[in-house]
Design a protein around this motif. Structure first.
Motif, PDB file in Angstrom:
ATOM      1  N   GLU A 399       0.813  -1.217   0.000  1.00 37.13           N
ATOM      2  CA  GLU A 399       0.000   0.000   0.000  1.00 37.13           C
ATOM      3  C   GLU A 399       0.847   1.267   0.000  1.00 37.13           C
ATOM      4  O   GLU A 399       0.460   2.278  -0.590  1.00 37.13           O
ATOM      5  N   ARG A 400       1.992   1.217   0.640  1.00 36.74           N
ATOM      6  CA  ARG A 400       2.842   2.411   0.704  1.00 36.74           C
ATOM      7  C   ARG A 400       3.203   2.904  -0.687  1.00 36.74           C
ATOM      8  O   ARG A 400       3.329   4.105  -0.917  1.00 36.74           O
ATOM      9  N   PHE A 401       3.378   1.966  -1.644  1.00 34.19           N
ATOM     10  CA  PHE A 401       3.834   2.333  -2.975  1.00 34.19           C
ATOM     11  C   PHE A 401       2.712   2.274  -4.016  1.00 34.19           C
ATOM     12  O   PHE A 401       2.982   2.321  -5.211  1.00 34.19           O
ATOM     13  N   ALA A 422       5.117  11.624  -5.754  1.00 37.01           N
ATOM     14  CA  ALA A 422       5.481  11.424  -4.354  1.00 37.01           C
ATOM     15  C   ALA A 422       5.957   9.988  -4.127  1.00 37.01           C
ATOM     16  O   ALA A 422       6.908   9.746  -3.366  1.00 37.01           O
ATOM     17  N   VAL A 423       5.316   9.025  -4.776  1.00 36.58           N
ATOM     18  CA  VAL A 423       5.726   7.626  -4.627  1.00 36.58           C
ATOM     19  C   VAL A 423       7.108   7.401  -5.228  1.00 36.58           C
ATOM     20  O   VAL A 423       7.964   6.734  -4.636  1.00 36.58           O
ATOM     21  N   HIS A 424       7.343   7.935  -6.433  1.00 40.55           N
ATOM     22  CA  HIS A 424       8.676   7.796  -7.041  1.00 40.55           C
ATOM     23  C   HIS A 424       9.744   8.433  -6.160  1.00 40.55           C
ATOM     24  O   HIS A 424      10.856   7.897  -6.030  1.00 40.55           O
ATOM     25  N   GLN A 425       9.411   9.582  -5.557  1.00 43.29           N
ATOM     26  CA  GLN A 425      10.360  10.238  -4.666  1.00 43.29           C
ATOM     27  C   GLN A 425      10.604   9.397  -3.419  1.00 43.29           C
ATOM     28  O   GLN A 425      11.733   9.315  -2.912  1.00 43.29           O
ATOM     29  N   ASP A 426       9.547   8.746  -2.928  1.00 47.85           N
ATOM     30  CA  ASP A 426       9.675   7.878  -1.761  1.00 47.85           C
ATOM     31  C   ASP A 426      10.628   6.720  -2.056  1.00 47.85           C
ATOM     32  O   ASP A 426      11.455   6.340  -1.223  1.00 47.85           O
ATOM     33  N   VAL A 427      10.510   6.156  -3.248  1.00 44.58           N
ATOM     34  CA  VAL A 427      11.417   5.079  -3.643  1.00 44.58           C
ATOM     35  C   VAL A 427      12.865   5.580  -3.636  1.00 44.58           C
ATOM     36  O   VAL A 427      13.763   4.932  -3.094  1.00 44.58           O
TER      37      VAL A 427
END
Length: 463
Positions: A399-401, A422-427
């Motif tokens: 779910e986080r990604f 935001a997800v790509h940055q989180d990765v």
């Protein structure tokens, strides 16, 4: 070091097997496929329950590692940490060498140099469309290949991307400037009847498409639509004989005959009408098909396909498929013999960079890479066969990604939206590629290139 010991057993083929699933792991009752080690699959949903959390010391660990669990919502992940101070990894770019003869196909490597406009957009901090997208069209399959990774990705019979959602997505890809789409994912693409219309539409919009398929349900009445509009079709075939097909793909031997006739017919249609679509075979290398390498290499030549490629098998963090990569070192001569069957019109090639990982230094085998950050996901995106979008396949169902769903929002709005970036940055900011990722991931080659670009030496004008 983990106290968990490999458990030996005998599989249904009478061969010795091992599994590394911890004793305390909650298991799924109806796992579906019978994997090569057993028919046991970890119940990942149950791992989210506090009373079922494993003692991380029970998991298989590489030398110098310790393991911790990370919880995000209902998802539980495994983080591998160094027991002691980490060894510095040099910044080395290991791209293709042009001292070798020209490649017709680049199975090992990347083609980022042909997309420098997207690279420039990334360097400038702009929002841009993926160059390529790998996507499933379904979450189920009509065979039960004993090497299948998808069985640990919550496969669900009957689940697929709806026709309207798929065609709308293709339209958005054209609008965004996506350059290629591979119908390569967690399920069998030909089980989604919208495949053919999506391929035709993508071609009309200037998007290259391709497909990886077991081929058994391929609609030969739509063969011209595929051959005319697709760049390549790859048949996932890990056997060159009827008996090997039954053993490895767990499908009837007469289905092998059906598949071979379909491939033969496609090759004939391609030649007769002058279609440019490349037709190839791919073997996922496991011990059960070591003896099938040469027969399949010879079969590919007889069928008149363009190539036969041999790749490594991916395994889960729980070793549920039970691959012992050291066994690859025993078939080097066989793979080289298969490659010797290549001709100017027929390429036989092993993906040596990943197959040879078993012979690499312990530093590389334990997951340490020559880059520290994953920058590749915005360039090469992955979508599950249920329409849910994630930055890469190993993050499916985490779910986080989770980025979005093609059934709920337009792909154009998703790519241009804040959640996507935001997800790509989180990765890039949070994922430790040395510990959280499998060796040889889909974005590995791209990441080597981007890391070198992101971390230039001084005096770059002195080339």
């Amino acid at each position: 070091m983990s106290d968990n010991k490999p458990k030996e057993g005998i599989n249904r083929f009478g061969q010795k097997t091992t599994t590394m699933i911890p004793d305390e792991a909650p298991l799924a009752r109806n796992p579906g496929h019978k994997l090569r080690t057993s028919n046991v699959i970890v119940n990942r949903k149950a791992l989210a329950e506090p009373e079922d959390l494993l003692d991380s010391r029970q998991l298989s660990q590489s030398s110098g590692q310790k393991i911790e669990f990370y919880k995000e919502g209902s998802q539980v992940g495994v983080i591998r940490l160094a027991d002691e101070e980490e060894t510095a990894v040099p910044n080395q770019f290991t791209g293709p060498s042009y001292r070798n003869k020209a490649e017709r196909f680049r199975f090992d490597g990347h083609k980022m140099l042909h997309h420098l406009d997207r690279v420039l957009a990334w360097q400038n901090g702009e929002r841009f469309a993926p160059i390529h997208i790998d996507m499933g069209l379904t979450k189920f399959c009509n065979t039960a290949c004993i090497y299948c990774y998808a069985v640990v990705q919550n496969m669900t019979k009957g689940t697929m991307i709806g026709r309207e959602a798929l065609l709308s997505y293709i339209q958005d890809c054209g609008k965004l400037g996506v350059r290629s789409i591979g119908f390569i994912g967690d399920g069998e693409p030909t089980l989604n009847p919208a495949l053919y219309d999506a391929t035709v539409l993508a071609s009309e919009l200037g998007i290259d498409t391709s497909m990886a398929t077991n081929g058994l349900q391929l609609d030969m009445d739509r063969a011209h639509d595929l051959l005319k509009n697709m760049s390549w079709i790859r048949f996932n075939l890990s056997a060159g004989t009827r008996e090997g097909f039954r053993r490895v793909h767990q499908s009837r031997e007469e289905n092998f005959d059906l598949l071979i006739e379909k491939i033969r017919a496609l090759v004939q249609i391609k030649k007769e009408y002058g279609y440019k679509c490349t037709i190839g075979l791919q073997m996922v290398l496991i011990p059960e098909c070591f003896d099938e390498v040469i027969p399949e290499a010879m079969l590919g030549a007889e069928l008149g396909v363009d190539y036969f490629v041999i790749k490594h098998c991916s395994d889960s963090e729980y070793k549920e498929i039970g691959i012992n990569y050291d066994e690859y070192l025993s078939v080097t001569d066989v793979l080289k013999k298969a490659e010797s069957l290549s001709t100017p019109d027929y390429v036989v090639q092993a993906k040596w960079n990943k197959i040879n990982a078993a012979g690499e230094s312990s530093l590389y085998k334990n997951g340490f890479r020559k880059y520290d950050v994953c920058h590749g996901t915005p360039f090469l995106l992955q979508i599950s066969g249920n329409g849910k979008i994630y930055p890469c396949g190993p993050f499916f169902n985490k779910e986080r990604f989770y980025i979005g769903d093609l059934h709920e929002q337009s792909f154009f709005d998703i790519v241009m939206g804040d959640r996507y970036w935001a997800v790509h940055q989180d990765v890039a900011a949070s994922v430790d590629v040395h510990k959280d990722c499998a060796i040889g991931c889909r974005q590995d080659y791209v990441n080597k290139f981007l890391w070198d670009l992101k971390n230039p030496p001084e005096h770059v004008n002195f080339i």
